[in-house]
Design a protein around this motif. Structure first.
Motif, PDB file in Angstrom:
ATOM      1  N   MET A   1       0.843  -1.195   0.000  1.00 14.50           N
ATOM      2  CA  MET A   1       0.000   0.000   0.000  1.00 14.50           C
ATOM      3  C   MET A   1       0.877   1.244   0.000  1.00 14.50           C
ATOM      4  O   MET A   1       1.987   1.244   0.507  1.00 14.50           O
ATOM      5  N   LYS A   2       0.338   2.313  -0.566  1.00 13.64           N
ATOM      6  CA  LYS A   2       1.049   3.591  -0.658  1.00 13.64           C
ATOM      7  C   LYS A   2       0.508   4.525   0.417  1.00 13.64           C
ATOM      8  O   LYS A   2      -0.683   4.808   0.463  1.00 13.64           O
ATOM      9  N   LEU A   3       1.390   4.988   1.281  1.00 18.57           N
ATOM     10  CA  LEU A   3       1.025   5.930   2.328  1.00 18.57           C
ATOM     11  C   LEU A   3       1.651   7.280   1.991  1.00 18.57           C
ATOM     12  O   LEU A   3       2.873   7.395   1.888  1.00 18.57           O
ATOM     13  N   GLU A  23       9.413   5.602   7.663  1.00 17.82           N
ATOM     14  CA  GLU A  23       9.927   4.368   7.071  1.00 17.82           C
ATOM     15  C   GLU A  23      10.401   3.393   8.139  1.00 17.82           C
ATOM     16  O   GLU A  23      10.314   2.172   7.963  1.00 17.82           O
ATOM     17  N   ALA A  26       7.037   1.725   9.397  1.00 17.82           N
ATOM     18  CA  ALA A  26       6.049   1.207   8.443  1.00 17.82           C
ATOM     19  C   ALA A  26       6.135  -0.309   8.326  1.00 17.82           C
ATOM     20  O   ALA A  26       7.220  -0.901   8.390  1.00 17.82           O
ATOM     21  N   THR A  30       4.351  -1.463   2.975  1.00 16.86           N
ATOM     22  CA  THR A  30       3.901  -0.075   2.969  1.00 16.86           C
ATOM     23  C   THR A  30       4.983   0.804   2.357  1.00 16.86           C
ATOM     24  O   THR A  30       6.116   0.830   2.823  1.00 16.86           O
ATOM     25  N   GLU A  31       4.621   1.518   1.325  1.00 16.87           N
ATOM     26  CA  GLU A  31       5.538   2.458   0.677  1.00 16.87           C
ATOM     27  C   GLU A  31       5.241   3.862   1.191  1.00 16.87           C
ATOM     28  O   GLU A  31       4.125   4.359   1.060  1.00 16.87           O
ATOM     29  N   ILE A  32       6.229   4.504   1.786  1.00 18.46           N
ATOM     30  CA  ILE A  32       6.079   5.873   2.257  1.00 18.46           C
ATOM     31  C   ILE A  32       6.464   6.828   1.135  1.00 18.46           C
ATOM     32  O   ILE A  32       7.603   6.819   0.661  1.00 18.46           O
ATOM     33  N   LYS A 206       1.160   4.620  11.898  1.00 21.13           N
ATOM     34  CA  LYS A 206       0.586   3.343  12.327  1.00 21.13           C
ATOM     35  C   LYS A 206      -0.944   3.405  12.384  1.00 21.13           C
ATOM     36  O   LYS A 206      -1.620   2.415  12.101  1.00 21.13           O
ATOM     37  N   GLU A 209      -2.224   3.495   8.626  1.00 26.51           N
ATOM     38  CA  GLU A 209      -1.820   2.237   8.003  1.00 26.51           C
ATOM     39  C   GLU A 209      -2.764   1.121   8.439  1.00 26.51           C
ATOM     40  O   GLU A 209      -3.229   0.316   7.615  1.00 26.51           O
ATOM     41  N   ARG A 213      -5.397  -0.965   6.019  1.00 25.38           N
ATOM     42  CA  ARG A 213      -5.308  -2.426   5.903  1.00 25.38           C
ATOM     43  C   ARG A 213      -6.606  -3.105   6.325  1.00 25.38           C
ATOM     44  O   ARG A 213      -6.900  -4.221   5.884  1.00 25.38           O
TER      45      ARG A 213
END
Length: 242
Positions: A1-3, A23, A26, A30-32, A206, A209, A213
């Motif tokens: 997922m992209k955050l 980062e 995460a 999860t991509e920051i 968090k 995220e 999810r």
């Protein structure tokens, strides 16, 4: 997922500090994506700065429609409500995230922020988020935000002294750091003072995220409904809802 992590001020070094912290916590997968506002104030210190930071924040969100979650990287929670209208992804600001986390690990807390001019806005948020009874005091250490970026300033020593006073005078069980520029200091301060010291970047990451999810999106019924189509004139015409 992209955050998507948006710094609504224009200081790249602050964005970099938030990105590194995000980062580090995460979850796998999860991509920051950290973005600095293209326009607006170099720091957000009060209501006036906040007003001019919101357009660039919304622009950044519009440029990343595939983001599954959004963190607004300012402790004033600048533009969070408008951002929630602009996307279905869950959106959270640093203040709301840190206050909720503090309420879980302590029965009371003090917030230590930068300048006194920021105290009223933070007090308003504490009341809004339902933590007024737990918050013993919002304290200003009288540090300009950008002094936190200057290794030659006495900002960190002044922050430590204010935390010491908060623990001695307020009787708080935890400390919340009231500025995104303090993101790299929380762990060392927790060790030094032997109490939980929370900051908003990692707690916000968090929080959203987890919501993303779980497949929980921002409600579009009522206040966070998409804006109605209408004409915007002048330099804001590019923000006109369609």
């Amino acid at each position: 997922m992209k955050l998507l992590l948006v710094n609504p001020n224009t200081t790249d070094t602050m964005t970099m500090g938030m990105r590194l912290a995000a980062e580090a916590v995460a979850a796998e997968g999860t991509e920051i994506v950290a973005v600095t506002a293209a326009d607006g104030p170099e720091s957000i210190e009060g209501y006036y700065d906040e007003a001019f930071a919101v357009p660039a924040l919304l622009d950044a969100i519009r440029q990343h429609p595939d983001a599954a979650a959004v963190v607004v990287g300012c402790f004033d929670d600048t533009g969070v409500d408008a951002a929630r209208c602009a996307t279905e992804a869950p959106v959270i600001g640093l203040c709301q995230a840190a206050l909720h986390a503090a309420s879980i690990v302590a029965g009371s807390f003090s917030i230590v922020t930068t300048l006194g001019r920021s105290v009223p806005a933070i007090e308003h948020l504490v009341r809004r988020y339902g933590h007024w009874e737990m918050c013993r005091r919002v304290r200003a250490s009288e540090i300009p935000v950008l002094a936190l970026e200057d290794p030659w300033s006495d900002a960190r020593d002044r922050l430590r002294r204010e935390i010491g006073r908060a623990l001695a005078e307020d009787g708080s069980e935890a400390i919340v750091l009231g500025c995104a520029g303090m993101v790299d200091m929380a762990r060392a301060l927790a060790d030094e003072f032997s109490v939980p010291v929370l900051e908003g970047v990692t707690t916000a990451v968090k929080a959203v995220e987890g919501l993303a999810r779980l497949g929980i999106a921002t409600s579009k019924r009522g206040g966070y409904a998409p804006p109605r189509a209408k004409t915007y004139r002048g330099e804001f015409s590019r923000f006109a809802p369609r």
